[in-house]
Structure formats: C-alpha cells, structure tokens
Design an enzyme around this catalytic site. Structure first.
Site, PDB file in Angstrom:
ATOM      1  CG  ASP A   1      -3.630   3.995  -2.826  1.00  0.00           C
ATOM      2  OD1 ASP A   1      -2.841   3.175  -2.324  1.00  0.00           O
ATOM      3  OD2 ASP A   1      -4.726   4.273  -2.314  1.00  0.00           O
TER       4      ASP A   1
ATOM      5  CG  ASP B   1      -1.941   1.127   1.177  1.00  0.00           C
ATOM      6  OD1 ASP B   1      -2.098   1.743   0.109  1.00  0.00           O
ATOM      7  OD2 ASP B   1      -2.570   1.395   2.213  1.00  0.00           O
TER       8      ASP B   1
END
Length: 397
Positions: A272, A79
């Site tokens: 992201d 992440d």
C-alpha cells in the site's frame, strides 16, 4: 490507504444499482471498456507508455496529473490501496486548505456529472486512518505525460469531485495534496481505466529527496541485476495487491510466520503506497519487536512521542538498529536499508521502528516507508511484484 467504507451509487441505462464495495457494476465496466478502446487508440498507435512526475511530501508521495479542458494540474496522493481518483472541487462547502488552487469544474468543457435517476451520483469513501471524502461522481479528461513525447490523454475518465473532505495530512495546516489517485485493481482506479497493451503494469521509485516518476504500461517492467520478485496474490472481491510474507529476519534471527496465526499461503499482507508504516498483526508483530529490542543494547527504550505505540529508542543515530529482511513467497528476500525500517521523530533524538502492531481484524500492510529507494513493479498479468534497489532521486535527474 486501506478503504474502510466506499459507497458509490451508479446507474446503467435506466436502472440504478448499488455498486459493490469496490466500484462500479459489471455492466458499467463493460460499457467503459468498449468506449475506451476507441477513444485511446491514438495513445496505442503512438506506442506510448504513460508516466507522471512524483514528489515526496513529509510522509506521502504525490503524482502530478492534469484534469479537464483546458488542462488543470493537480498533485494527488499515490495510493495502491484504494481505487477512486478524486480531487477537491469548487465550489467546495467543506474543503481542507491546500497550497495549490482547487479544481473548478465549471471552467472545464469536458467535465460531465454522472446522473442517477436524474440526480447527481454521490460517493462516500472512508480510509483506514479515518480520513474521508464525499462528493459527486463525474467523467473528465485526464492527461499525463508519455514516452512518445505526446500527452497521454484519457477522455471520459471516471473521477470523484470531492466536496466534503478531511485533510489527508496534518489537520489545521495547508496540504500539498488535492486528493487521492487510487491505483488498486478496482474498476474505477486510474490504472484500470487506462487502455494499455498489457493492463495493470505500474512501477514507481520513491525517494525522500527530490522528484521521481511513476510509470504505467510497458515502460513499467522492472528487471535486471539485483531485482527480486515476490508472488502476487489476488483474492476474490478484494482489489488489493497481496503478497505472502513467510518470515522476517532481524539481523541473523529469522522469525517464521509458520506456527503463528499470521501464516498463510495465499497472501497475508498487501502492498500500500498510501500508508506510511508497515503493519503486522499484534502477535507476530511482538515477535519482531522483541527481536529488535534484544538487538539494541546501546540505547534506552522510550515511549513513542507520536502516541502510535511504536518501538522507540533515545538515540541520535539509526546505526544502533539491526538490518531487517522481509522474506516473501516466490523467493524474494528483500534486505531493507535502515532508513526504510526506522524513522526519526519530529522532535529529534528519538528513532522508532517503522512497523506498527495492527488490529488483528484489519489486513496487514506493507507501507511506503519500506519502499524508499526501491524500484517497485506491479504486474498482475504474471502475478509478480518486483523490487530493485535503486537511487530513486538520481534515476531521472
């Protein structure tokens, strides 16, 4: 995944201080930096570049790493939109079901709780999809692989021990992920705690088939024929990797951000790896959707069966859709494969545009579906994100 809320209580010497929304206080960062320079000197002397194996699971990408002494392997979600490395820990009052055993800190000789005023230091983190984790902060040895053939060992690495966690995937089903590896530029992220000659270098190559790798340090440089480079923007008090999206082309139709509220010159979308789809502000997103709809004439539009209000069509093939190109500041014209921009529903027979129209109050996101079969390199030292078209599943086979 974007973090909506992060609360970490830390203490330095005898004073407890509330952290910033993205990590530890400056004093604590300095203390960690001083200690890491000595404890990781072996890694530097070996000239090793750390890496980890990655695995695709439905719509997220996991990396394998080891915690504790003796090493205990976990697989956690990659992440770049958050900064805390956390995993589910035993004993766990409210853990979701996971396939692999849960990390038991009592069996590790190097696990150490952080203390604040004589008590455990708690954390609470809530992500943009409303998933969450709460637990305690600790230091632990983290081990991954390296190009030298020797393990890359990070002693006294800050982690979160999750004791109350929501399922990161489908509620009610067992998960492959035991937690999240935060990799943004926040001080508590895994990459920020690595002692590397050039800090912050990351590259990964995501594939929906087989396994791949995520690289850190000098081995993470992305270059060569076909590579395009986009400018990276760093915003004050925001540890995200921002890009500036200047335009989107749908086939031959170029849709400029200039003249729309989305237009910017200092970064208007962040990359992201923990979010599946790409999200654009509604006003600009609708321009892109209208261009796609005008191009698709061989299928009928249908409601999104997932309820996410994506643009969907009844079709057995994605070949009916136009090619989409993202134009980033810095001269990167990223021509995306149709797989990257269109997704088939679980029930089959329906394909949807993998671009969602987001809340204008939320940041725009360049999600991981669009990264498929691209070697993506992050270099904060030169403020560049590089993309190189690659058959990722075959790269390390």
């Amino acid at each position: 995944m974007i973090v909506l809320f992060l609360q970490i209580i830390t203490c330095f010497l005898f004073t407890a201080t509330a952290s910033s929304p993205h990590g530890f206080t400056i004093d604590l960062i300095q203390r960690r930096s001083n200690s890491s320079s000595s404890r990781l000197s072996k890694n530097q002397l070996l000239g090793s570049s750390p890496y980890a194996d990655t695995v695709f699971d439905y719509n997220i990408y996991l990396m394998r790493l080891q915690l504790g002494t003796p090493p205990f392997e976990i697989a956690a979600e990659i992440d770049t939109g958050s900064d805390l490395l956390w995993t589910q820990c035993m004993p766990c009052p409210n853990c979701y079901k996971q396939f692999a055993p849960i990390f038991d800190s009592s069996k590790s000789s190097t696990f150490k709780e952080k203390r604040c005023h004589g008590k455990s230091c708690p954390y609470e983190i809530i992500y943009g999809d409303e998933s969450y984790s709460t637990g305690i902060l600790a230091t632990e040895t983290v081990t991954i692989q390296s190009t030298s053939g020797e393990p890359f060992v990070m002693a006294e690495t800050s982690i979160g021990c999750g004791l109350n966690n929501s399922n990161l995937m489908t509620p009610g089903y067992a998960a492959s992920s035991s937690g999240i590896v935060g990799l943004n530029m926040g001080p508590s992220s895994l990459i920020s705690q690595m002692d590397l000659p050039i800090p912050g270098l990351i590259s990964y190559c995501f594939s929906s088939q087989g396994t791949s790798k995520i690289n850190f340090g000098t081995n993470a440089v992305v270059a060569g024929d076909g590579t395009v480079a986009a400018d990276m923007f760093i915003k004050k008090d925001q540890p995200f990797y921002y890009l500036n999206l200047d335009a989107v082309s749908v086939g031959d139709k170029r849709i400029e951000t200039l003249g729309t509220p989305f237009h910017a010159q200092d970064g208007n979308i962040f990359i992201d790896s923990g979010t599946t789809y790409t999200y654009l502000p509604t006003s600009y997103c609708n321009l892109v959707r209208d261009a796609v709809a005008a191009s698709v004439v061989a299928a009928n539009q249908v409601p999104d069966p997932s309820g996410q209000n994506l643009l969907c069509y009844k079709s057995d093939t994605m070949e009916i859709f136009p090619v989409i190109t993202l134009h980033f500041a810095g001269g990167a014209d990223l021509v995306l494969d149709k797989y990257n921009m269109y997704v088939e529903t679980l029930t089959g027979g329906t394909f949807c545009l993998a671009i969602g129209c987001g809340d204008p109050s939320m940041p725009s996101i360049f999600g991981n579906r669009a990264h498929n079969n691209l070697l993506v390199g992050y270099d904060p030292s030169t403020l560049v994100v590089s993309f190189s078209p690659t058959n990722c599943s075959a790269l390390w086979s």
